[in-house]
Structure formats: C-alpha cells, structure tokens
Design a protein around this motif. Sequence first.
Motif, short mmCIF file in Angstrom:
data_model
loop_
_atom_site.label_atom_id
_atom_site.label_comp_id
_atom_site.label_asym_id
_atom_site.label_seq_id
_atom_site.Cartn_x
_atom_site.Cartn_y
_atom_site.Cartn_z
N GLY A 252 32.00 -113.16 62.35
CA GLY A 252 32.06 -112.00 63.23
C GLY A 252 33.44 -111.64 63.73
N GLY A 253 34.45 -112.39 63.34
CA GLY A 253 35.79 -112.09 63.79
C GLY A 253 36.53 -111.15 62.84
N SER A 254 37.80 -111.01 63.05
CA SER A 254 38.66 -110.23 62.17
C SER A 254 40.03 -110.88 62.18
CB SER A 254 38.76 -108.77 62.62
OG SER A 254 39.33 -108.69 63.92
N GLY A 255 40.86 -110.52 61.24
CA GLY A 255 42.18 -111.13 61.20
C GLY A 255 42.99 -110.63 60.03
N SER A 256 44.20 -111.13 59.97
CA SER A 256 45.12 -110.74 58.89
C SER A 256 45.86 -111.97 58.42
CB SER A 256 46.11 -109.68 59.38
OG SER A 256 46.89 -110.18 60.45
N LEU A 257 46.44 -111.86 57.23
CA LEU A 257 47.13 -113.00 56.63
C LEU A 257 48.13 -112.49 55.61
CD1 LEU A 257 47.30 -116.14 56.23
CD2 LEU A 257 45.63 -115.85 54.39
N LEU A 271 51.36 -110.59 49.46
CA LEU A 271 50.38 -109.62 49.93
C LEU A 271 50.13 -109.83 51.41
CD1 LEU A 271 47.74 -109.86 47.05
CD2 LEU A 271 49.77 -108.40 47.14
N GLU A 272 49.70 -108.75 52.05
CA GLU A 272 49.26 -108.82 53.45
C GLU A 272 47.89 -108.19 53.53
OE1 GLU A 272 51.27 -108.11 57.74
OE2 GLU A 272 51.27 -106.36 56.42
N THR A 273 46.90 -108.94 54.02
CA THR A 273 45.52 -108.45 54.04
C THR A 273 45.02 -108.40 55.48
OG1 THR A 273 43.35 -108.75 53.07
CG2 THR A 273 44.44 -110.73 53.82
N HIS A 274 44.21 -107.36 55.75
CA HIS A 274 43.54 -107.20 57.03
C HIS A 274 42.04 -107.18 56.73
CE1 HIS A 274 47.32 -106.13 59.08
NE2 HIS A 274 47.61 -105.56 57.92
N SER A 275 41.29 -108.09 57.35
CA SER A 275 39.90 -108.29 56.98
C SER A 275 38.99 -108.09 58.18
CB SER A 275 39.69 -109.71 56.42
OG SER A 275 40.50 -109.91 55.28
N ALA A 276 37.77 -107.57 57.89
CA ALA A 276 36.72 -107.38 58.88
C ALA A 276 35.39 -107.72 58.22
CB ALA A 276 36.72 -105.94 59.38
N PRO A 277 34.33 -107.97 59.03
CA PRO A 277 33.03 -108.32 58.44
C PRO A 277 32.47 -107.19 57.58
CG PRO A 277 33.11 -108.91 60.77
CD PRO A 277 34.32 -108.09 60.50
N PHE A 278 31.78 -107.57 56.48
CA PHE A 278 31.09 -106.62 55.62
C PHE A 278 29.59 -106.85 55.79
CE2 PHE A 278 29.18 -105.50 51.47
CZ PHE A 278 29.51 -104.15 51.46
N LEU A 279 28.85 -105.78 56.16
CA LEU A 279 27.43 -105.88 56.49
C LEU A 279 26.57 -105.35 55.36
CD1 LEU A 279 27.69 -104.49 60.15
CD2 LEU A 279 28.06 -106.82 59.35
N ASP A 280 25.35 -105.94 55.22
CA ASP A 280 24.40 -105.40 54.27
C ASP A 280 23.55 -104.32 54.93
OD1 ASP A 280 22.67 -106.73 55.92
OD2 ASP A 280 22.01 -108.21 54.43
N GLY A 281 22.50 -103.85 54.24
CA GLY A 281 21.68 -102.78 54.78
C GLY A 281 20.91 -103.17 56.03
N LEU A 289 35.37 -107.64 54.17
CA LEU A 289 35.97 -106.44 53.59
C LEU A 289 37.45 -106.45 53.94
CD1 LEU A 289 35.86 -103.61 52.27
CD2 LEU A 289 35.28 -102.69 54.52
N SER A 290 38.30 -106.36 52.93
CA SER A 290 39.74 -106.50 53.16
C SER A 290 40.50 -105.32 52.58
CB SER A 290 40.27 -107.79 52.52
OG SER A 290 39.60 -108.91 53.03
N VAL A 291 41.50 -104.90 53.31
CA VAL A 291 42.47 -103.93 52.81
C VAL A 291 43.78 -104.68 52.67
CG1 VAL A 291 43.69 -101.78 53.24
CG2 VAL A 291 41.29 -102.00 53.92
N THR A 292 44.32 -104.70 51.48
CA THR A 292 45.48 -105.54 51.16
C THR A 292 46.64 -104.69 50.67
OG1 THR A 292 43.99 -107.33 50.56
CG2 THR A 292 46.27 -107.53 49.84
N GLN A 293 47.80 -105.01 51.18
CA GLN A 293 49.02 -104.28 50.83
C GLN A 293 49.99 -105.20 50.12
OE1 GLN A 293 51.11 -102.82 54.24
NE2 GLN A 293 52.59 -101.65 53.07
N ASP A 294 50.63 -104.70 49.08
CA ASP A 294 51.66 -105.45 48.37
C ASP A 294 52.95 -105.37 49.18
OD1 ASP A 294 53.56 -106.55 46.70
OD2 ASP A 294 52.84 -105.54 44.90
#
Length: 814
Positions: A252-257, A271-281, A289-294
């Motif tokens: 349930g948390g979020s973070g970056s790395l 790479l630098e990634t920012h992540s948050a929880p990914f939920l089902d239906g 779920l991560s958005v990652t930048q080079d």
Amino acid sequence: MPLLRDEKHESGMQFPAKTRRGGHDRGMQMKARTMEEVHAPPDTKPLRVLIVEHSLYDVELMLAELRQAELRVECTLVQDKNQFHTAIETQSFDAILSGYRLPSWTGLDVLRELRESGKDIPLLLVTGTLGEEAAVECIKQGASEFILKENLARLPGALKRAVQESALRRENALAQAALSKSESRLRCIIEAEPQCVKIVDRDGILLEMNPAGLRMVDAENLEQVVGKPVYPLLCSEYRQKFRDLVTHVCQGGSGSLQYEIQGLKGVRRFLETHSAPFLDGHGEIVGALSVTQDITERKRTEEELRLSEARNCDLVENSVYGISRISEDGKFLDANRALLKILGCLSFEDLQIMDLARGIFRFPEQHAELMAHCHQHGQVHGAEAEWRRKDGGIIAARLHVRRLSIPNHPDALEVIVEDVTELRALERQLRQAQKFEAIGQLAGGIAHDFNNVVGAILGWAELGFEQSSGAPQIAERFSRIREQADRAAALTRELLAFARRQVLQPRAVDLNTVASGLVTFLDRVIGKDIELKVVTASLDPVKADPTQIEQVLMNLCLNARDAMPQGGRLVIETEMVQLDGSYCHFYPYVVPGPYVVLSVSDTGKGMDAETRERIFEPFFTTKELGKGTGMGLATVYGIVKQHGGFVHVYSELEHGSLFRVYLPSMEGAVAEVDSARAPVQSLTELRGTETILIAEDHESIREMSRQTLVGLGYRVLSAGDGEEALRLCERERPALAILDVIMPKLSGLKAAEKLAVRFADLPVLFTSGYSADFNGAPSGAYPARYMQKPYSPTTLGRLVREILDHKQSAAQSG
C-alpha cells in the motif's frame, strides 16, 4: 419447474363467445383499449411493449395481469413476420411478449428474427405447455424468460426484471464501451509515452510494458520480457533494493528508486522509477505500477559534475595556497587547510575568531589600502603584507583578492594567500650568501696566494733565526720578521675561516669543556670591570674542530668586551635545544633536529638594524681606525657555517647583544679527551737520513723545505710538479712523499695515486692552505697526512720525523 400444459390442450383452446362475435373489429377494439391503458395516471414513464400473438384472448389475459400489477405499458400488437419486422424497424421497444406457437412460425423463429435484426430487446415467451428441451433451447437462443399461461401472475415481475436487466445490459454496454474507449485512449497515451510504463506483480514478474520500456531494455517485442522476472535485468547491487520497493508498494505504499540495468544487448543504463500500487477490478493490490525514466545522461552529467567538483575541491583543499572567502565585514566564510596551516589554526573555528584587519594584518593600514584598491578595481594581484599567525609569529603573505557576489554576501571577497616567508628569507639569505660568497671567493683567493708568500717568509725567517744563534743582533731581526709573518699568517687564516676554506680536523667535542678551558684566559683579557659568568647544561657532543670552536668563543667574547668599554656583564651559556618544523618555517636554512647552543651575551651598547646586517662581513668594523681588523665576527660566521651550524644575533642600541651559535649535536656519541701534548722539539732533535720526495710548485717554499730537510740530514728529491716527481722516483724509492695538493701538469692527489701503484705503503704528506683543494685521499690507498700552509721549518721537520718513526714502528711490529 411448474407443470406445463401440453401442446394438444393449447391448440384446442377457444376464445369466449363475445370475443368471437366481434371478429377482426373486435380485435381492433381490444387494441384500442390497450392503447388507452397507456394513458393511465402518468406517475412513471410507460414501458413500450411489442406483443407477438395471434390470440386476442391471450393478449387480453396478459394485459389484464399487467393492469392488475399496476404496470404502465404502451403495447403494440403484431400477428405475423411482416408486421413484426415493420414494428421493430420503425419503433423502439423496451420488451417483447411473444407466444410460442404462432401461425406459420414459432417463438424460436421470433428469437432468431430478433437476433438477426441486431436489436437488443428482452423477449419473454408466453406459452401454454413447453417441453424441457424446448425451454432450454429458448434460453440458449436468448429468451429472457418463458411464462406458462396457467401462471400469468408471474408476467409483471418477469417483465420488470427483463426490462431492468436489459437496461442494466445497456448501461453495462455503454460503460464497457466508454471503458474500452477510455482504455483505448489510455493505451494510445501509454504507447506514445516516452517514459517506460510497466506493471510487475508481487513476485517481480513483468505483466505489462509499453514500447518505451522495451527500448530501455533493448527488447524487440513483449514474447522477450513479459511474464518473466525483472530482477535479472538489474545490476546485482540493486536487485534487493528493487525487491524491497515492490514489497513496500504491494503493501500500500509508494516510492522511488534509482538503479542500473543491463539490457538484453548488454547496454548499461541508469533508470529512475516511481511506483504506486496497481489494483485489480475488485480494488485489490496485485502489483506495482511504475513510471521509469532513463537518467543515464543525467547520471553521467552528475558524475562529471561530481568529479569536477571533487577535483576542484581537491585542488582547493590540497593547494599550497591558502584560499578563503571573506564577508564584507571581514569575517571568514570558509577556508581550506592551507590557510589554516599558514595562520597556525587547528580548526576553522580558530580562524573565525581572528579579526582580519587588526588581528591578522600586522599593519592595519595595509588592510585598508588593500581593500580600497580592491573596491576600486575589483581585484588585486600580488600585493604583499605582513600577517600575524595565531601563535604570534609574523609571516610575509602575497595576496590575490577579487570581489565576489554570492547569496547573502553581495560584497564578499575571494582571497588567495601565498606564504612567501620562506621565499623572502631565502632571497635575503641568498643575497647575503651571494655577497659573502663573493667576498669569500676574493678573500680565499687572496689568502691562498698570500699563504705561499707568508709561508716562505715564515720559513726563511725561522731558518735564519736558527742559523744566527751566534749573532744576537741578526737573530733578533729574524725574530721580528718571523713575528710579523706570524701575524700575516693569522690574518690569512681568518680570511680562510670566513671563506670556509680551512681544512678541519673534526672530532666529538664537549662545548662545556671548551668553554671551561678558556675561562682562565678570558679572565686575563676582558678586564676587571667586566663580570664573567659561565652557565653550562648537560650537552651531547658536537662534531667539530676544537681549535676552531675555541676561536669562535674567543672572538665572540672579545667582541663583547669591546662593546662594554665602561664595564658590564658577560655571560657564556650552553644548552640543548630541539628545533622543530615550526621553528624552521621561519628559518628555512635550518634543518630540524637536536642542536647544542653556545650563547654569549653582554650588557654593552648594542647595535642598530643597519649594523646587524653587516657585522659578519670581513673587514667591517665599527671601531676607530687601527683598533680592529674587522675579521673577528667574519671568522665566527665562516667557522660556524663550515661546521653545519648557524648564528642568530639579537641586539638593540643601549640594550646589549646576544649571539647564539647553533651546532648540530651527535646523539649517543662520547666526547674525545685531549691527550697530553708532547714537548716541542728543536730542529736539532729532528734529524734523519732517509730519502724524502718534495713536490711544490712555489719555488721559495720548495727551496725552504729542501734546505730545512737537508740541514736535518735527509736526502731530498725536489720537484716543481707532479710529473717531475714521478720521473725522479723512476730510479729511487723515497721513504716519504711531501706533495702540494694543487700543482701544474699533475696534481698532488693524482701523483700520490700513481706513486702508490709503484711503491706500496708509501706514506704521503699533503700540503695546502685551501680546504677546497683537499677532499682527502682515497680510503686505504696509501697512508696520508695533511699539513696546512703556512708551516714553519720546525713544524715540517717534526711532522716528517713523526711519520717516518711511525712507519718504522709499524714495520717492526708487523
């Protein structure tokens, strides 16, 4: 399931009589009445219902049930296929009620026709009897419900339910369409997104990745990465950190790395990634779920910047120059280690409490002048000022200052400081050394040549004195000549001492012994009006020529006596000191280590600065004409320097003077004790018959030496240079060779080497008045002694006899 009537009973059913009498008109009247039912109280919107039925009786029954349930409907009745197609093509309906057995078609045909039309309208079958297989087929074909005529009470509820389910299906369809459209738009956005978008499950398995992500890992398609763990793509040192991030996000948390990967083609990227929880239906967390930048280029830039800053920091911190920024009010904002060292501070806090204008600048006017020039021109280069260290020491500082504009300090200054104390001291020392070297070269050259002249005069005068013993008047004149020659020889020795050209005979010497040995003599020469005090301390020996050290102490004491014509106090002190790096910082020509210090102080008239600068120059004197030669302190300077030491002078007018002589000590050595001196022998006691080789380029000295030795009974081979000396020895073997060090054609040292090859163990006596000429004979090559010019016939005869006797004793004992 309820009991169904069979089809035979259904087909045999008849309409009531009053219904039959009306025929078709009666059916149309029924239709009109049902239409009127629609216009009942308008509390809700009526349902639009299409009824497919050939039996008006059954229609009436269905409508009656709907009225009974107070269900508002707007009905349209059709009886064949054509009417059915016309109705559904021209009108819209909320539901269809259809009988199962119709003329020339069935309820299943109605279902198929409805499906082929593409209309999504709920259809309810109303039938008398229906087999189980037919019922199942109807449901398979899409019937919403089937209702037995014997149980028409279910019709209103079933109709409501079918309409609601249809509405719900339509809403779901609309929602699904909207969702699909939204997902399509989102998919387009994600597909076009230049950053990597990916989904991983709790175990790190990659579930989804957009094209940008594929490019980051060098994948050509999804059958290469999707469904596989992402951890192998990460460099090993980052894998656990990525696992921890996924675990944290799935809780349930979020973070970056920030992390480094190695793509499928071996290319490494940051790479630098920012992540948050990914939920089902159902709203459950199923992954991250991560958005990652080079950030490879950014990292490279940051690393280059870091390295650049590190290099700059290293340059500043390890610079030999002091570097600092100073606020407009003179407070230090920062400083490197070199500046702390220059000012003798242990920490930056020590520096911060020092006032620049009055605490560091020795002369505040220098600070004011520097600041004014900097504010006017923006910078100052190469300005010099005297700075005061934290320990009170004074240094010479060369300053480079420029104005800065930094946050909170718009008028700050950057100051680069070079400690030029040592440089300036070396320059002064070099100038002094060059001056003394030039004078020394001149004095040494004069003394070298003058030595031969004085030596000849001294020798001939002594020979004349010895040979005129029967004529007192003549002997007295030779004695006066010898006396003046001795004075000339003493002056020559002083010149050689200043020029550091004497040949020393150093050994381990105790300075306390030297000082104590001169006390009796000093008592006689300094006068009764001067108090003499000797203060000694435990000392290490020094490696020195004791005769020369006696000369140093004697000259300093006589100089002190002359500075106290009205009497006073003269103190001789000895002590041990340890000179460290901080002391040597102020005196760069001094080597750190233990020193023995010999001090001579007086309460005389003292000296001004100009006099102090010149006191060690030869022939410089403040005494009146005829009262001194000006060689006393020059001799001190030369002897001390030649012993590897140095002299410091402290003096002020009317406050006396202090001379401190520093000589390197010999730690662990034991001072040698002087042996009893043998009584001086006369020439008549120094006779011999051996053959002596003399090689001397100065004719008068050579002849004086020859006659001296011949008069003592020796046989002499006399040569004017080294080559002639070798020729004389081709037919005879000398017992001793007396060689001048410097001669034309072949020097005395070279001649001695060649003689040693020809005659083993031939003793050699070298003569010279100039230490630079003689660096000593090669070790073990031949037994060698040294005799300094000028020398007397007695000295020559005694040394020759001593060498020959020692050789004879060694031969007998061997």
